[in-house]
Design an enzyme around this catalytic site. Structure first.
Site, short mmCIF file in Angstrom:
data_model
loop_
_atom_site.label_atom_id
_atom_site.label_comp_id
_atom_site.label_asym_id
_atom_site.label_seq_id
_atom_site.Cartn_x
_atom_site.Cartn_y
_atom_site.Cartn_z
N ASN A 7 0.70 -1.17 0.02
CA ASN A 7 0.04 -0.85 -0.08
C ASN A 7 1.01 1.13 0.06
OD1 ASN A 7 -1.87 1.47 0.34
ND2 ASN A 7 -3.23 1.16 2.44
N LYS A 14 3.19 0.88 3.10
CA LYS A 14 3.24 -0.18 4.06
C LYS A 14 3.03 -1.28 3.75
CE LYS A 14 0.45 2.68 6.56
NZ LYS A 14 -1.29 4.00 6.02
N ARG A 96 -2.92 -2.55 -3.49
CA ARG A 96 -3.71 -1.82 -3.50
C ARG A 96 -3.58 -0.40 -4.36
NH1 ARG A 96 -5.35 2.62 1.21
NH2 ARG A 96 -7.96 2.90 0.59
N HIS A 184 -13.20 3.70 -1.30
CA HIS A 184 -12.22 3.13 -0.05
C HIS A 184 -13.42 1.50 0.33
CE1 HIS A 184 -11.50 6.52 2.34
NE2 HIS A 184 -11.03 6.23 2.12
N LEU A 213 -13.86 5.86 8.41
CA LEU A 213 -13.22 7.56 8.74
C LEU A 213 -12.06 7.84 9.46
CD1 LEU A 213 -15.80 8.01 11.29
CD2 LEU A 213 -15.43 9.43 8.97
N GLY A 214 -10.68 7.51 8.25
CA GLY A 214 -9.00 8.15 8.26
C GLY A 214 -8.50 8.96 7.87
N ARG A 245 -9.26 17.22 2.94
CA ARG A 245 -10.67 17.67 1.64
C ARG A 245 -11.75 17.70 2.01
NH1 ARG A 245 -9.53 11.46 -1.11
NH2 ARG A 245 -8.00 11.40 0.62
N ARG A 289 -6.09 13.35 16.15
CA ARG A 289 -6.12 13.22 17.37
C ARG A 289 -5.10 14.78 17.94
NH1 ARG A 289 -1.98 8.83 16.71
NH2 ARG A 289 -2.36 9.56 14.94
N GLU A 389 -8.36 -3.61 5.13
CA GLU A 389 -7.66 -3.75 4.26
C GLU A 389 -6.74 -4.63 3.66
OE1 GLU A 389 -7.19 0.35 4.36
OE2 GLU A 389 -8.92 0.99 3.06
#
Ligand code: ADP
Length: 406
Positions: A7, A14, A96, A184, A213-214, A245, A289, A389
């Site tokens: 990914n 990743k 991905r 997604h 929600l990422g 966005r 965060r 995923e």
């Protein structure tokens, strides 16, 4: 079969090595190794790698590009005492791919497939160029090993035309392939499959609203295993508020601003992809965060950004209840959905007319783990399910390779 799942983002790679069991031996996948490189292209890239059951390795080093990142990560597999459990073997690579053009399912990557993916480059500029870098690097590093593309858009090919078309001049749809493709899809599909698995049932048994929600955010109305509407559209800008966005906006307002500010289309696109959303509203950060921390310190702009973010989720929950004519469950996922009880509570606030009521304690306790967080007796169940995923990508890649071998 051991599948290396890649990914690749703009400055990150990743990776997971996953053992899949296909055909008659189908069963739960096993993660043999995982790793990542952040800040690819910098002198202080951070590398992290872990073989299952072994201590993790972390280091900072100069990693100039994606190829070097993948090469360094996979070199750990070779040094591993893995022959016995097969950790050093790679049978296939699964990538991905955020946008798959017209592809309705995962495919083995050929030159022709690559040309098709290239066509989507302008639509997902934050992702496609980097997804393809990962493919080129893996092709050079593992010559002869089959590689598959697993697309985020494929799950949404089932959208009915009423959800797919924009009310814009009809001829544009033909001329520019203008339609809502959604993104997604790997995550939304995984969540629907996993919810069914957790209930010992089939995806066909449920009407679900999945909420991812990422950094990017989207929701999906899943009717008995099939995507019937989703909040991202032609580009990954529509729908929910995201890290950088904006989601839904009045398009005419954008055109006025372009005139007032003498902005080019390119500048506006850059603003919509990189300078809006949580970052644009808060003026401080695209990271939930950070914003939660700022809220605790009384920062009014952080408060505003989070309020708008959660309200948009709530609005889409109402919309998708209408689309599905009721839902069995709402599933939260993605870095924010899995880890932020505050966001989930705000998004689900005062929705008891839809049967949604959270159990405050269960919601608070559900951080990064699968859990039913709804109040006892609530007719719509609300779940947290961490998305996986990579598992779905590994499964699909193995199936593509097996299919080619038949
Ligand atoms: P990506 O789409 O890049 O994979 P993630 O799914 O990892 O992104 O989500 C990143 C988002 O998740 C960031 O906004 C981050 O702040 C948020 N996040 C991660 N952990 C927490 C947490 N404990 N509380 C609130 N938000 C969190």
């Amino acid at each position: 079969m051991n599948i290396l799942v890649l990914n690749c983002g703009s400055s990150s790679v990743k990776l997971q090595l996953i053992e899949t069991k296909t055909g008659s031996a189908q069963g739960p996948e096993r993660v043999l190794a995982r790793g990542s490189v952040e800040r690819v292209g910098s002198a202080e890239a951070t590398l992290w790698f872990e073989l299952a059951g072994k201590p993790a390795h972390r280091s900072q080093q100069e990693i100039p590009d994606h190829k070097e990142a993948i090469s360094r990560l996979t070199s750990f597999l070779e040094g591993a005492p893995g022959e016995a459990d097969g950790t050093s073997r790679i049978d296939g690579v699964g990538h991905r791919m955020v946008h798959g053009g017209q592809f309705t399912h995962s495919v083995r990557i050929t030159d022709e497939v690559e040309r098709e993916i290239e066509k989507a480059r302008d639509l997902a500029p934050l992702h496609i160029p980097h997804n393809l870098k990962g493919y080129h690097a893996a092709r050079a590093l593992f010559p002869g090993i089959p590689q598959a593309a697993v697309f985020d858009t494929a799950f949404h090919h089932s959208l009915p035309r009423r959800a797919r078309f924009y009310a814009l001049p009809y001829e544009w749809h033909d001329r520019y392939q203008l339609r809502r493709v959604g993104y997604h899809g790997i995550s939304h599909r995984y969540l629907a499959l996993r919810y069914a698995e957790l209930h010992g049932a089939r995806p066909e048994d449920f009407k679900l609203i999945t909420v991812h929600l990422g950094s990017g955010c989207s929701m999906c109305a899943v009717n008995r295993g099939t995507s019937v509407d989703t909040s991202l559209g032609f580009s990954p800008v529509e729908g929910l508020v995201m890290g950088t966005r904006p989601g839904d906006v009045d398009t005419a307002a954008l055109l006025h601003i372009m005139q007032w500010e003498d902005m080019s289309a390119e500048q506006m696109l850059d603003t919509l992809h990189r300078r809006s959303g949580l970052l644009g509203l808060s003026g401080a950060s695209n990271d939930m965060r950070d914003l939660e921390e700022r809220m605790r310190r009384g920062d009014p702009r952080a408060q505003l950004a989070v309020e708008v973010f959660c309200y948009r989720v709530k609005k889409y929950l109402g919309a998708y209840f209408g689309v599905l004519n009721g839902a069995d469950a709402v599933i939260f996922s993605g870095g924010i959905g899995e880890n932020s009880p505050a966001v989930r509570a705000l998004a689900c606030e005062a929705l008891d007319s839809l049967g949604i009521r959270l159990d405050a304690e269960k919601n608070h306790a559900a951080v990064g783990a699968e859990a039913d967080i709804s109040a006892e007796g609530a007719s719509t169940r609300v779940w947290v399910i961490p998305t996986r995923e990579e598992l779905l990508i590994a499964r699909e890649t193995a199936e593509v390779i097996m299919g080619d071998a038949d």
